[in-house]
Motif scaffolding. Structure first.
Motif, PDB file in Angstrom:
ATOM      1  N   PRO A 126       7.586  11.290   3.810  1.00  9.20           N
ATOM      2  CA  PRO A 126       8.020  11.055   5.194  1.00  9.20           C
ATOM      3  C   PRO A 126       7.468   9.760   5.773  1.00  9.20           C
ATOM      4  CG  PRO A 126       7.322  13.334   4.906  1.00  9.20           C
ATOM      5  CD  PRO A 126       6.909  12.597   3.668  1.00  9.20           C
ATOM      6  N   LEU A 127       6.203   9.438   5.447  1.00 11.15           N
ATOM      7  CA  LEU A 127       5.592   8.206   5.942  1.00 11.15           C
ATOM      8  C   LEU A 127       6.372   6.983   5.474  1.00 11.15           C
ATOM      9  CD1 LEU A 127       3.244   6.468   7.110  1.00 11.15           C
ATOM     10  CD2 LEU A 127       2.116   6.764   4.888  1.00 11.15           C
ATOM     11  N   VAL A 128       6.679   6.932   4.201  1.00 11.90           N
ATOM     12  CA  VAL A 128       7.407   5.799   3.648  1.00 11.90           C
ATOM     13  C   VAL A 128       8.832   5.770   4.185  1.00 11.90           C
ATOM     14  CG1 VAL A 128       8.285   4.752   1.526  1.00 11.90           C
ATOM     15  CG2 VAL A 128       5.980   5.727   1.569  1.00 11.90           C
ATOM     16  N   ALA A 129       9.463   6.925   4.267  1.00 10.31           N
ATOM     17  CA  ALA A 129      10.842   6.992   4.758  1.00 10.31           C
ATOM     18  C   ALA A 129      10.943   6.474   6.189  1.00 10.31           C
ATOM     19  CB  ALA A 129      11.356   8.425   4.682  1.00 10.31           C
ATOM     20  N   ILE A 130      10.023   6.904   7.049  1.00 15.41           N
ATOM     21  CA  ILE A 130      10.033   6.453   8.445  1.00 15.41           C
ATOM     22  C   ILE A 130       9.783   4.950   8.518  1.00 15.41           C
ATOM     23  CG2 ILE A 130       8.784   6.586  10.641  1.00 15.41           C
ATOM     24  CD1 ILE A 130       8.322   9.562  10.020  1.00 15.41           C
ATOM     25  N   SER A 131       8.861   4.459   7.705  1.00 15.50           N
ATOM     26  CA  SER A 131       8.542   3.028   7.706  1.00 15.50           C
ATOM     27  C   SER A 131       9.748   2.191   7.288  1.00 15.50           C
ATOM     28  CB  SER A 131       7.364   2.752   6.762  1.00 15.50           C
ATOM     29  OG  SER A 131       6.202   3.435   7.185  1.00 15.50           O
ATOM     30  N   VAL A 132      10.475   2.658   6.279  1.00 12.51           N
ATOM     31  CA  VAL A 132      11.658   1.935   5.817  1.00 12.51           C
ATOM     32  C   VAL A 132      12.762   1.975   6.874  1.00 12.51           C
ATOM     33  CG1 VAL A 132      13.515   1.902   4.105  1.00 12.51           C
ATOM     34  CG2 VAL A 132      11.149   2.263   3.372  1.00 12.51           C
ATOM     35  N   ILE A 151       0.840  -1.207   0.000  1.00 13.54           N
ATOM     36  CA  ILE A 151       0.000   0.000   0.000  1.00 13.54           C
ATOM     37  C   ILE A 151       0.870   1.250   0.000  1.00 13.54           C
ATOM     38  CG2 ILE A 151      -1.620   1.339   1.401  1.00 13.54           C
ATOM     39  CD1 ILE A 151      -2.901  -1.275   2.243  1.00 13.54           C
ATOM     40  N   PHE A 152       1.920   1.249   0.823  1.00 12.17           N
ATOM     41  CA  PHE A 152       2.844   2.386   0.847  1.00 12.17           C
ATOM     42  C   PHE A 152       3.497   2.586  -0.526  1.00 12.17           C
ATOM     43  CE2 PHE A 152       3.662   1.615   5.650  1.00 12.17           C
ATOM     44  CZ  PHE A 152       2.448   2.219   5.953  1.00 12.17           C
ATOM     45  N   PHE A 164      14.698  -1.304   9.400  1.00 20.88           N
ATOM     46  CA  PHE A 164      16.089  -1.663   9.685  1.00 20.88           C
ATOM     47  C   PHE A 164      16.458  -1.454  11.149  1.00 20.88           C
ATOM     48  CE2 PHE A 164      16.098  -0.924   5.130  1.00 20.88           C
ATOM     49  CZ  PHE A 164      16.883  -1.970   4.660  1.00 20.88           C
ATOM     50  N   VAL A 165      15.670  -0.654  11.869  1.00 21.25           N
ATOM     51  CA  VAL A 165      15.996  -0.343  13.260  1.00 21.25           C
ATOM     52  C   VAL A 165      15.420  -1.382  14.215  1.00 21.25           C
ATOM     53  CG1 VAL A 165      15.597   1.303  15.141  1.00 21.25           C
ATOM     54  CG2 VAL A 165      16.245   2.126  12.870  1.00 21.25           C
ATOM     55  N   GLN A 166      14.191  -1.813  13.947  1.00 22.10           N
ATOM     56  CA  GLN A 166      13.529  -2.757  14.843  1.00 22.10           C
ATOM     57  C   GLN A 166      14.087  -4.167  14.672  1.00 22.10           C
ATOM     58  OE1 GLN A 166       9.422  -1.911  13.593  1.00 22.10           O
ATOM     59  NE2 GLN A 166       9.031  -1.151  15.645  1.00 22.10           N
ATOM     60  N   SER A 167      13.938  -4.954  15.715  1.00 19.64           N
ATOM     61  CA  SER A 167      14.388  -6.346  15.664  1.00 19.64           C
ATOM     62  C   SER A 167      13.257  -7.252  15.191  1.00 19.64           C
ATOM     63  CB  SER A 167      14.860  -6.792  17.050  1.00 19.64           C
ATOM     64  OG  SER A 167      13.810  -6.662  17.997  1.00 19.64           O
ATOM     65  N   ASN A 168      13.619  -8.439  14.748  1.00 20.41           N
ATOM     66  CA  ASN A 168      12.659  -9.453  14.307  1.00 20.41           C
ATOM     67  C   ASN A 168      11.738  -8.943  13.198  1.00 20.41           C
ATOM     68  OD1 ASN A 168      13.584 -11.360  16.265  1.00 20.41           O
ATOM     69  ND2 ASN A 168      12.330 -10.334  17.817  1.00 20.41           N
ATOM     70  N   ILE A 169      12.309  -8.214  12.270  1.00 18.79           N
ATOM     71  CA  ILE A 169      11.553  -7.674  11.139  1.00 18.79           C
ATOM     72  C   ILE A 169      11.991  -8.399   9.868  1.00 18.79           C
ATOM     73  CG2 ILE A 169      11.149  -5.649   9.699  1.00 18.79           C
ATOM     74  CD1 ILE A 169       9.751  -5.489  12.352  1.00 18.79           C
ATOM     75  N   ASN A 170      11.026  -8.771   9.056  1.00 18.35           N
ATOM     76  CA  ASN A 170      11.319  -9.396   7.764  1.00 18.35           C
ATOM     77  C   ASN A 170      11.642  -8.288   6.756  1.00 18.35           C
ATOM     78  OD1 ASN A 170      11.394 -10.770   5.333  1.00 18.35           O
ATOM     79  ND2 ASN A 170       9.612 -12.018   5.768  1.00 18.35           N
ATOM     80  N   ILE A 171      12.908  -7.929   6.691  1.00 15.28           N
ATOM     81  CA  ILE A 171      13.328  -6.821   5.833  1.00 15.28           C
ATOM     82  C   ILE A 171      13.013  -7.114   4.370  1.00 15.28           C
ATOM     83  CG2 ILE A 171      15.326  -5.503   5.025  1.00 15.28           C
ATOM     84  CD1 ILE A 171      16.584  -5.933   7.773  1.00 15.28           C
ATOM     85  N   THR A 172      13.249  -8.328   3.948  1.00 12.17           N
ATOM     86  CA  THR A 172      12.979  -8.705   2.563  1.00 12.17           C
ATOM     87  C   THR A 172      11.521  -8.468   2.204  1.00 12.17           C
ATOM     88  OG1 THR A 172      14.714 -10.383   2.607  1.00 12.17           O
ATOM     89  CG2 THR A 172      13.039 -10.581   0.890  1.00 12.17           C
TER      90      THR A 172
END
Length: 201
Positions: free
Chosen positions: A155-161, A131-132, A165-173
Motif C-alpha cells: 500500500p505504501l508503494v502504491a500510494i506513492s506511485v 528505498i521504496f 501521477f496525481v500531484q503537479s510538478n513531479i518528476n515522474i521519470t
C-alpha cells in the motif's frame, strides 16, 4: 515496524548514514536561504538538462541535495527518517548508501535522457523511491517467512506511485526509475541468507 521511538542521540548512533544524509540536506537547505549564496547554489546545482549536456555532470549528484521549498524537503526527509532505518540495519551502512545514492543518481540520469533540454529538476525523491523499491525486493525475499510485510509495503508503494501521477510538478521519470533501481539493487542485496542472519541478531 516504522514506529520511530528513538531519541535523537540514539537515532544518530543506530542509523549514522541516514543521519548524515538528513543533516547534509538540512545544511544545504539552510545555505540556500542565505541571500546571494542561495541563488548561486541553486543556479549551479539543479539538474538542468541543457547545462548537463554542456558537461556539467555534477548536477546529476548535487540536485539530490537541493529542494524546492521547505515542504519538499520535509516530505523527502520524513520518508528517509521513517522508512530508512530498517533497511540501513538490514543491508549495512555501505549497501544502504549505495541503494540511496545509485537510485537517486540513475533517476537523474534517466531524467536527462528522457526529458527535453529545457527540463530542470531537483530533490531527493529518486533516492527515496529507491528505498521504496528496495522494500519491494524485501517483500519478495520474505514472502514465505514474513508474509505480513507486504501488507505494509505494497500500500505504501502504491500510494506513492499514485501520488506521483496525481500531484503537479513531479518528476515522474525520477520516481519510477528510482523505484526500479532500488528494487533491482534490493534483489541482489537482500538475499534470504542475509535476512535470516539479520533476524537472528
Amino acid at each position: 515496524m516504522f514506529n520511530r521511538t528513538e531519541n535523537l542521540s540514539l537515532y544518530i548512533k543506530k542509523y549514522p548514514v541516514i543521519s548524515v544524509l538528513i543533516g547534509m540536506n538540512l545544511i544545504v537547505y539552510l545555505l540556500g536561504l542565505i541571500p546571494g549564496i542561495g541563488n548561486n547554489l541553486y543556479a549551479l546545482g539543479i539538474a538542468y538538462n541543457y547545462s548537463i549536456s554542456q558537461g556539467e555532470y555534477w548536477r546529476l549528484i548535487t540536485a539530490m541535495f537541493l529542494h524546492g521549498g521547505f515542504l519538499h524537503l520535509l516530505f523527502n526527509m520524513f520518508g528517509l527518517y521513517v522508512f530508512g532505518p530498517e533497511l540501513e540495519q538490514l543491508a549495512g551502512k555501505l549497501r544502504f548508501f549505495s541503494i540511496y545514492f545509485i537510485s537517486g543518481l540513475l533517476a537523474n540520469v534517466a531524467t536527462y535522457v528522457v526529458e527535453p533540454l529545457n527540463y530542470a529538476s531537483l530533490g531527493a525523491s529518486g533516492a527515496i523511491f529507491g528505498i521504496f523499491g528496495a522494500y519491494l525486493a524485501l517483500v519478495y525475499h520474505t514472502r514465505k517467512i514474513l508474509p505480513q510485510l507486504k501488507q505494509l509495503i505494497i500500500p505504501l508503494v502504491a500510494i506513492s506511485v499514485i501520488m506521483t501521477f496525481v500531484q503537479s510538478n513531479i518528476n515522474i521519470t525520477a520516481h519510477l526509475v528510482g523505484l526500479a533501481v532500488g528494487f533491482i539493487l534490493g534483489m541482489f542485496q537482500f538475499t534470504p541468507k542475509r535476512i535470516r542472519r539479520f533476524r537472528e541478531k
